[in-house]
Design an enzyme around this catalytic site. Structure first.
Site, short mmCIF file in Angstrom:
data_model
loop_
_atom_site.label_atom_id
_atom_site.label_comp_id
_atom_site.label_asym_id
_atom_site.label_seq_id
_atom_site.Cartn_x
_atom_site.Cartn_y
_atom_site.Cartn_z
N CYS A 8 0.83 -1.23 0.00
CA CYS A 8 0.00 0.00 0.00
C CYS A 8 0.85 1.26 0.00
O CYS A 8 1.45 1.63 -0.99
CB CYS A 8 -0.94 0.02 1.20
SG CYS A 8 -1.82 -1.47 1.52
N HIS A 57 -3.23 -6.07 1.83
CA HIS A 57 -2.69 -6.43 3.12
C HIS A 57 -3.53 -7.60 3.60
O HIS A 57 -4.20 -8.23 2.81
CB HIS A 57 -2.68 -5.24 4.08
CG HIS A 57 -4.00 -4.60 4.28
ND1 HIS A 57 -4.40 -3.48 3.60
CD2 HIS A 57 -5.03 -4.94 5.06
CE1 HIS A 57 -5.61 -3.15 3.97
NE2 HIS A 57 -6.03 -4.02 4.86
#
Ligand code: GLN
Length: 722
Positions: free
Chosen positions: A575, A672
């Site tokens: 990210c 994630h």
């Protein structure tokens, strides 16, 4: 009360009657929803004549603090209107106001209000209610898929305060995220905190410890837990505000915490400091904060604080929290609620202090829990390894497989048992033992309901059920290396948003289980970066403000990272870390300069892209599963995506169907989960790459991945069906 308000109240009464009498359920939000439908501003007129009103918000401790503060306000004979059951959205507050509109008739009409309010609803409630005080307890990461990043929550609360300028902000000054809000508003301020080191339970991961003014990393004189403590910015001098209400002489006795609360509000006008001694039955430091916050609310609201100790002694925590149930006279079960890493860590500390040998952890991912379960990797479960003779860990709930993997990687050496419910878990509990249950939001009420039922009727089976063997995932053989594989975790103190520690656990454990020597080095903000003998590098995810801090830090290191990547080094960037490897990340007008290591560009969009994702990739056979939560839209230049977003996920930008980047040894991704524990194929790809670069045998011995596969398959099912 005008006709519209009256009509809305009558409709809400009817709804309440219907829900409780006909459907036999608690009234909950329904009456409030009905009232708000008929009069969206109803909280205003219904609050008139109630004085004082205290609103309590913050991530952890709202229900407890609200209950205590309400009892304290009621202690001198006022009728208190309160949403005690914890329905804390505007509808829950409206329902409490409708239900309590006739209260107080018997006590000379003196009415006070005490309301728990969800952080994001403060901006709707405060301007209408105009309470005497807003108590802000703390801000921790929680349900990030609903709240977005913590900065957003801060903005909302600050805006709420601006629209209710007379409301005093009674805030936890030990929390820089709360103090950061206080710094931005003109409301009267009452900072509270613990004014001495406690040295009790600092956490491994904490939320943002950056300066609210200049974003530099804060220096701490001491930390209590999470990001709570006494801090100062070395760059601009911003520091914990002077405490107006302070806990001192905090001491843990065998009965629970005792401390003195000093009321220093009049100090600057020369008034003496008033001291209140408080004795609690609780042995978690978080309760010192909750109790102090309730006492502070009582002080600010002009309650009779001499009665506070009596109120505290009589207080019963809401709905089964911290309650011990006795079953068949020989077994006990303690039920605890924990909804986020900080809360869970408090419960883990408690279990550890009590040497909890039998544990049951329940994890749900329903709407009210948040669909993203990555936070379990921010819990310090490893701390349970000093429980002597840990017998078993049961895992239950809709995401029990994820919890099982989390427990496996904590290597506690005890069997992990997947259970359907608490009754199932009880089957494993031997006589004269206590089961410690920790359950998250929606998992908790059924556990308590079952225990209440079972406390009456449960009969122990002849013998406790046989436990499966403890998981020992070691493979045969060992790998000879001239020096251990060096795994470098970059800036875990800043980029750690979604359980990135789980990625490190997956890498290091899967090496260790195969006899591959490895070591993990953390490089913290401000430390010298040396990648010369790095074999795997990890850069985690972060909120915008964390990224900004890391960006400044990384600029000077660009060449080292670029050289490592050009040399084929293995790197996993998640990210925010992924975005930083590109050319830039535009957050509105602000440009976060990237490292130009990947040919990608990112621009924050107006909405966040949130949800479960599954991606087909060449890196491993099974689709890669995970959870995404980002504002940034990333567009690839001369790069190949890691994979094609399969189903529900939006991936890089929601437009071209691509997710992440695969560039030589670099995997950049929005997933994630954290990504590696549930996708061991990706972990093994990184390890094999690192071994090959070292000239070693990269043929990895297979491991028993049954739990990982189960968690993967659950995530895949959710990504493809929700
Ligand atoms: N702050 C970045 C974004 O919102 C990255 C978030 C993340 O790390 N998940 O896009």
């Amino acid at each position: 009360m005008n006709a519209r308000v009256r009509l809305a109240c009558l409709a809400a009464d009817a709804a309440h009657w219907g829900v409780t009498r006909l459907l036999h359920r608690g009234g909950g939000n329904v009456p409030g929803t009905v009232a708000l439908r008929l009069d969206p501003g109803i909280v205003g007129p219904l609050s008139e004549g109630i004085d004082p009103i205290v609103v309590v918000t913050g991530t952890n401790g709202k229900t407890t603090t609200t209950g205590l503060a309400a009892d304290a306000l009621a202690a001198d004979g006022r009728a208190v209107v309160c949403n005690r059951a914890g329905n804390n959205m505007e509808s829950g507050i409206a329902a409490a106001l409708v239900g309590g509109r006739h209260a107080g008739a018997g006590s000379g009409g003196r009415r006070a209000g005490c309301f728990e309010c969800d952080e994001l609803y403060t901006v709707r409630v405060l301007p209408r209610m105009r309470p005497r005080a807003l108590v802000l307890l703390n801000l921790f990461r929680d349900q990030l898929d609903r709240y977005g990043e913590i900065d957003h929550t801060q903005d909302v609360i600050a805006e709420a305060l601006r629209r209710s300028p007379e409301t005093a902000l009674v805030f936890n000054a030990d929390d820089p995220l709360c103090a950061g809000i206080a710094d931005r508003v003109d409301n009267p301020l009452v900072p509270f905190g613990i004014d001495e080191p406690t040295n009790l339970e600092a956490d491994r991961i904490s939320d943002s410890r950056f300066c609210a003014r200049c974003n530099a990393p804060l220096d701490y004189a001491y930390v209590h837990y999470g990001q709570l403590g006494s801090y100062r910015c070395p760059e601009c001098g911003w520091e914990r505000p002077r405490l107006a209400i302070a806990a001192v002489n905090v001491c843990l006795t065998c009965g629970g915490f005792e401390f003195d609360v000093e009321d220093r509000r009049g100090e600057k006008d020369g008034a003496p400091v008033v001291r209140h001694h408080v004795r609690t039955r609780y042995n978690g430091l978080y309760m010192v904060y909750n109790v102090m916050a309730a006492l502070a609310a009582d002080l600010v609201a002009g309650g009779d604080v001499d009665r506070f100790q009596g109120v505290l002694d009589a207080y019963e925590p809401a709905s089964g929290r911290g309650k011990t149930f006795s079953l068949d006279g020989r077994r006990q079960v303690t039920s605890n609620l924990a909804k986020n890493p900080t809360g869970f860590n408090r419960m883990v500390q408690q279990a550890r202090a009590e040497n909890a040998r039998c544990l049951a952890l329940f994890l749900n991912d329903n709407d009210a829990d948040g669909h993203d379960v990555s936070w379990i990797w921010d819990i310090d479960l490893e701390r349970l390894s000093d429980v002597s003779d840990l017998r078993f860990v049961c895992v239950g709930g809709t995401r029990r497989e994820d919890m099982a993997v989390r427990v496996k990687y904590a290597e506690l050496g005890a069997p992990i048992v997947l259970v359907d419910d608490i009754e199932d878990a009880l089957g494993y509990l031997p006589a004269d033992e206590r089961l410690h249950v920790i359950a998250n939001y929606t998992a908790f009420p059924p556990v308590v309901a079952d225990l209440e039922r079972l406390a009456e009727s449960w009969r122990a089976p002849g013998a406790a059920r046989e436990l499966p063997a403890a998981v020992t995932p070691r493979a045969e053989g060992a790998v000879a290396l001239s020096r251990p594989l060096r795994i470098v975790h970059l800036y875990p103190d800043a980029l750690n948003l979604y359980g990135d520690g789980g990625n490190i656990a997956s890498l290091s454990k899967r090496c260790a289980w195969r006899g591959i020597p490895c070591r993990v080095d953390q490089v913290l903000m401000g430390q010298e970066l040396d990648l010369s003998d790095a074999d795997v590098v990890l850069l985690g995810g972060g909120a915008d403000r964390d990224q900004l801090a890391v960006c400044h830090e990384l600029q000077g290191q660009r060449d080292k990272l670029a050289a490592y990547v050009a040399d084929g080094g293995a790197l996993l960037a998640i990210c925010g870390g992924y975005q930083l490897l590109g050319h830039y990340y535009m957050m509105g007008e602000q440009r976060v300069e990237g490292l130009h290591v990947l040919d990608v560009e990112t621009t924050a969009g107006p909405t966040r892209l949130i949800g479960n994702v599954a991606v087909d990739s060449t890196v491993c056979d099974a689709p890669i599963v995970g959870f995404e939560n980002h504002a940034g839209r990333t567009v690839l230049g001369a790069e190949k995506p890691l994979g094609r977003a399969l189903v529900s996920g939006t991936g890089n930008n929601g437009g071209d169907g691509g997710e992440g980047v695969l560039h030589d040894g670099v995997i950049g991704t929005y997933l994630h989960g954290p990504i590696l524990p549930k996708n061991p194929g990706v972990t093994d790809w990184l390890i094999a790459r690192a071994l090959r670069r070292r000239g070693a045998d990269a043929d990895l011995a297979p491991l028993d991945d049954a739990l990982e596969r189960a968690a993967h398959d659950v995530a895949l099912r959710i990504a493809t069906h929700r």
